[in-house]
Write a protein that holds these residues in place. Structure first.
Motif, PDB file in Angstrom:
ATOM      1  N   THR A  20       0.833  -1.209   0.000  1.00 53.12           N
ATOM      2  CA  THR A  20       0.000   0.000   0.000  1.00 53.12           C
ATOM      3  C   THR A  20       0.865   1.255   0.000  1.00 53.12           C
ATOM      4  O   THR A  20       0.583   2.223  -0.711  1.00 53.12           O
ATOM      5  N   TRP A  24       1.134   4.035  -2.936  1.00 57.76           N
ATOM      6  CA  TRP A  24       0.986   5.485  -2.697  1.00 57.76           C
ATOM      7  C   TRP A  24       2.153   6.235  -3.341  1.00 57.76           C
ATOM      8  O   TRP A  24       1.972   7.276  -3.979  1.00 57.76           O
ATOM      9  N   HIS A  28       1.750   9.112  -6.140  1.00 57.70           N
ATOM     10  CA  HIS A  28       1.948  10.508  -5.745  1.00 57.70           C
ATOM     11  C   HIS A  28       3.375  11.023  -5.930  1.00 57.70           C
ATOM     12  O   HIS A  28       3.610  12.224  -5.776  1.00 57.70           O
ATOM     13  N   ARG A 173      -0.230   7.662   3.990  1.00 61.75           N
ATOM     14  CA  ARG A 173       0.307   8.871   3.369  1.00 61.75           C
ATOM     15  C   ARG A 173       1.543   9.370   4.133  1.00 61.75           C
ATOM     16  O   ARG A 173       2.566   9.706   3.541  1.00 61.75           O
TER      17      ARG A 173
END
Ligand code: 5GP
Length: 192
Positions: A20, A24, A28, A173
């Motif tokens: 995960t 991300w 990003h 994040r």
């Protein structure tokens, strides 16, 4: 191998969320190059060949091993084989791109032997209970498979001290941003 760009190895126990966090970063932080591993395991329904993994047969994997095409490879959870194709990593580093490998502990140890200058990052769960919850919650493995993975995870958690840095995956994040900012730190500041 370019000395101006940096290879970063992200490892950690099963179900801690390495995939995960890597997803991300892919989404990003497009300047970061992510290695696509080869594996003999079957694709999960959402996985795309060539993007998440190169899904290969046992024969093809064996051929790649014989031709020394892997930077590292391992049998994970005693089931499938996974390996990092060497050529694309070397090409990314030669282009000066920060490169990320998301691999298991056995693979991280192999890379440490051949590329000790890499940055080794351990992704840790906030707690053991949370790790179990995530593994059960994912629902992609059978009860038997989960037990195998938890056994692996216990041993893997104990390996945190072998790594340069530990990042706690309390929030995807935040953890991904911490990882990328470490990757952008010049290599000479790496801790001895
Ligand atoms: P999964 O089957 O859940 O995608 O991955 C299982 C484990 O294999 C994870 O711990 C993942 O980090 C590891 N893994 C994925 N690719 C590689 C690789 O190229 N080499 C090694 N050694 N492990 C890998």
């Amino acid at each position: 191998m370019s000395s101006t760009s940096r290879l970063t190895v992200l490892a950690g126990p099963t179900a801690v969320g390495k995939g995960t966090v890597a997803a991300w970063v892919r989404e990003h932080h497009p300047d970061v190059w992510l290695s696509v591993s080869a594996t003999t395991r079957k694709p999960r329904p959402t996985e795309v060949d060539g993007r998440h993994y190169h899904f290969v047969s046992n024969e093809e994997f064996g051929r790649m091993v014989d031709h020394d095409e892997f930077l590292e490879w391992a049998t994970v959870h005693g089931r499938a084989q996974y390996g990092t194709p060497r050529g694309p990593v070397e090409a990314a580093l030669a282009q000066g791109r920060p490169a990320l490998l998301e691999i298991d502990l056995q693979g991280a140890r192999q890379v440490r032997q051949t590329m000790p200058e890499a940055l080794f990052v351990f992704l840790a769960p906030p707690s053991w209970d949370e790790l179990v919850r995530r593994l059960v919650g994912r629902g992609t493995e059978s009860a038997e498979e989960r037990e195998v993975r938890l056994t692996t995870a216990r041993a893997e958690l104990a390996a945190a001290e072998e790594f340069d840095v530990t990042i706690v995956n309390d929030d995807v994040r935040r953890a991904a941003d911490e990882l990328v900012s470490l990757m952008r730190t010049p290599p000479q500041t790496k801790r001895d």
